[in-house]
Design a protein around this motif. Structure first.
Motif, PDB file in Angstrom:
ATOM      1  N   LYS A 193       0.810  -1.211   0.000  1.00 52.40           N
ATOM      2  CA  LYS A 193       0.000   0.000   0.000  1.00 52.40           C
ATOM      3  C   LYS A 193       0.847   1.266   0.000  1.00 52.40           C
ATOM      4  O   LYS A 193       0.400   2.312  -0.466  1.00 52.40           O
ATOM      5  CB  LYS A 193      -0.933   0.003   1.212  1.00 52.40           C
ATOM      6  CG  LYS A 193      -2.043  -1.027   1.163  1.00 52.40           C
ATOM      7  CD  LYS A 193      -2.962  -0.882   2.360  1.00 52.40           C
ATOM      8  CE  LYS A 193      -4.098  -1.899   2.322  1.00 52.40           C
ATOM      9  NZ  LYS A 193      -4.985  -1.780   3.500  1.00 52.40           N
TER      10      LYS A 193
ATOM     11  N   LYS B 189       3.333   2.029  -1.786  1.00 54.96           N
ATOM     12  CA  LYS B 189       3.591   2.494  -3.144  1.00 54.96           C
ATOM     13  C   LYS B 189       2.450   3.368  -3.665  1.00 54.96           C
ATOM     14  O   LYS B 189       2.671   4.265  -4.479  1.00 54.96           O
ATOM     15  CB  LYS B 189       3.799   1.293  -4.069  1.00 54.96           C
ATOM     16  CG  LYS B 189       5.045   0.473  -3.751  1.00 54.96           C
ATOM     17  CD  LYS B 189       5.167  -0.707  -4.698  1.00 54.96           C
ATOM     18  CE  LYS B 189       6.410  -1.535  -4.370  1.00 54.96           C
ATOM     19  NZ  LYS B 189       6.540  -2.713  -5.275  1.00 54.96           N
ATOM     20  N   LYS B 190       1.230   3.088  -3.197  1.00 54.41           N
ATOM     21  CA  LYS B 190       0.076   3.880  -3.638  1.00 54.41           C
ATOM     22  C   LYS B 190      -0.083   5.149  -2.807  1.00 54.41           C
ATOM     23  O   LYS B 190      -0.452   6.201  -3.335  1.00 54.41           O
ATOM     24  CB  LYS B 190      -1.193   3.043  -3.524  1.00 54.41           C
ATOM     25  CG  LYS B 190      -1.176   1.758  -4.338  1.00 54.41           C
ATOM     26  CD  LYS B 190      -2.448   0.957  -4.093  1.00 54.41           C
ATOM     27  CE  LYS B 190      -2.432  -0.358  -4.856  1.00 54.41           C
ATOM     28  NZ  LYS B 190      -3.658  -1.164  -4.590  1.00 54.41           N
TER      29      LYS B 190
ATOM     30  N   PHE C 284      -9.682   5.734  -2.706  1.00 55.27           N
ATOM     31  CA  PHE C 284      -8.882   4.534  -2.450  1.00 55.27           C
ATOM     32  C   PHE C 284      -9.738   3.435  -1.823  1.00 55.27           C
ATOM     33  O   PHE C 284      -9.565   2.250  -2.126  1.00 55.27           O
ATOM     34  CB  PHE C 284      -7.700   4.869  -1.533  1.00 55.27           C
ATOM     35  CG  PHE C 284      -6.463   5.287  -2.263  1.00 55.27           C
ATOM     36  CD1 PHE C 284      -5.755   4.383  -3.042  1.00 55.27           C
ATOM     37  CD2 PHE C 284      -5.990   6.586  -2.170  1.00 55.27           C
ATOM     38  CE1 PHE C 284      -4.605   4.766  -3.715  1.00 55.27           C
ATOM     39  CE2 PHE C 284      -4.852   6.983  -2.843  1.00 55.27           C
ATOM     40  CZ  PHE C 284      -4.155   6.072  -3.620  1.00 55.27           C
TER      41      PHE C 284
ATOM     42  N   THR D  95     -10.196  -0.122  -3.571  1.00 50.35           N
ATOM     43  CA  THR D  95      -9.624  -1.300  -2.921  1.00 50.35           C
ATOM     44  C   THR D  95     -10.690  -2.288  -2.474  1.00 50.35           C
ATOM     45  O   THR D  95     -10.563  -3.503  -2.680  1.00 50.35           O
ATOM     46  CB  THR D  95      -8.774  -0.866  -1.709  1.00 50.35           C
ATOM     47  OG1 THR D  95      -7.789   0.080  -2.124  1.00 50.35           O
ATOM     48  CG2 THR D  95      -8.080  -2.069  -1.080  1.00 50.35           C
TER      49      THR D  95
ATOM     50  N   THR E  89      -8.893   1.746   3.622  1.00 51.72           N
ATOM     51  CA  THR E  89      -8.727   0.651   2.664  1.00 51.72           C
ATOM     52  C   THR E  89      -8.687  -0.710   3.350  1.00 51.72           C
ATOM     53  O   THR E  89      -8.305  -1.700   2.729  1.00 51.72           O
ATOM     54  CB  THR E  89      -7.423   0.845   1.866  1.00 51.72           C
ATOM     55  OG1 THR E  89      -6.320   0.989   2.780  1.00 51.72           O
ATOM     56  CG2 THR E  89      -7.508   2.079   0.991  1.00 51.72           C
TER      57      THR E  89
END
Length: 300
Positions: free
Chosen positions: A78, A80-81, A165, A169, A269
């Motif tokens: 997560k 990275k997002k 998000f 997700t 998320t």
């Protein structure tokens, strides 16, 4: 008198107009922060040496610190997002906050003609920092985060992106069930309570907009007011005391905004079922671990 205390007002002052659109001193402060950041990252990433030094070394240290912080909260997948948004919030808000300690901010500007006429003073040919005209000054630059419009916009971005998000997700059905848990109404007496808790969570999501925006705005605006008041009471001496404090507050507020956004992204998320499964799995692993320890003690 060396100078007079300027009137402290929440509303930013309009400096000029572009095609009929007002440009305020806080907007100019925001533009300055953006330009400085663009130049800083341009010169810091222009060479990309294998052994970094100077600006590149400082930027890499900041990015690595923020990336490690993001991974420690959200995990590597997560992170990275979430990292681009969280890092952008921190760096942009930090530069906007620290703008207040630079010379000329809140102190250089044009004389307010309306205030002069109301005080029956003659109109000077240039701006004044000292003397009778110092409290009639309209500063050209104010920190962007001392304007509620900017902090409200940042809060809206944080909350809306968190919801995006969440929908991406978990899916629309599971995301909406957090707030409108109609299935809980089938659970007898406890059902309406669970349904009401979901509505409270929806109100909490909306209230984050106010808490985010007013927390950041209040601290930065109050810091600017404190610097102005004590610069008038104790000229030159107060700067050595309150400027380091303002630097610390600016850093902390930027970190709090970014960190809270990160935490809410992680919560937004994560489904309730996933949390329950993880809790049961952790409890089972803890039970097996305790049993193994007891068997080892008994065997010894």
């Amino acid at each position: 008198m060396l100078w007079k205390l300027q009137p402290i007002q929440i509303q930013p002052e309009v400096i000029f107009y572009i095609f009929g659109l007002p440009v305020t001193n806080t907007l100019i402060g925001t533009w300055i922060s953006i330009i400085v950041l663009l130049l800083l990252f341009y010169f810091g990433t222009r060479k990309r040496d294998l052994i970094p030094s100077g600006i590149q070394n400082a930027l890499e240290w900041i990015i690595e610190y923020l990336l490690n912080l993001t991974e420690s909260v959200a995990g590597k997948v997560k992170a990275k997002k979430f990292f681009p948004l969280v890092a952008t919030f921190f760096i942009f808000i930090l530069f906007c906050n620290l703008l207040d300690v630079f010379p000329g901010v809140d102190t250089i500007g044009t004389v307010n003609l309306i205030a002069l006429r109301s005080a029956h003073l003659s109109v000077p040919s240039t701006f004044f920092l000292l003397g009778d005209y110092s409290d009639k000054l309209t500063p050209w630059v104010r920190p962007g985060t001392s304007d509620l419009n900017l902090t409200l916009a940042l809060a809206l971005v944080s909350v809306i992106v968190t919801q995006i998000f969440g929908f991406y997700t978990l899916g629309a059905k599971q995301q909406l069930s957090k707030y409108f848990n109609f299935k809980a109404l089938r659970h007898g007496f406890q059902g309406p309570i669970e349904f009401f808790v979901g509505l409270i969570e929806l109100v909490t999501e909306i209230s984050r907009i106010l808490s985010f925006s007013f927390r950041l705005f209040g601290n930065i605006f109050a810091g600017s007011a404190v610097l102005a008041v004590f610069a008038w009471l104790l000229p030159f001496v107060s700067d050595a005391i309150f400027i380091p404090l303002e630097l610390f507050v600016g850093f902390v507020q930027a970190l709090i905004f970014a960190l809270l956004t990160l935490v809410f992204l992680e919560i937004g998320t994560t489904s309730h079922e996933e949390v329950g499964d993880e809790s049961e799995q952790e409890a089972l692993e803890e039970y097996k671990k305790s049993e193994a320890e007891q068997e080892a003690v008994a065997a010894s």
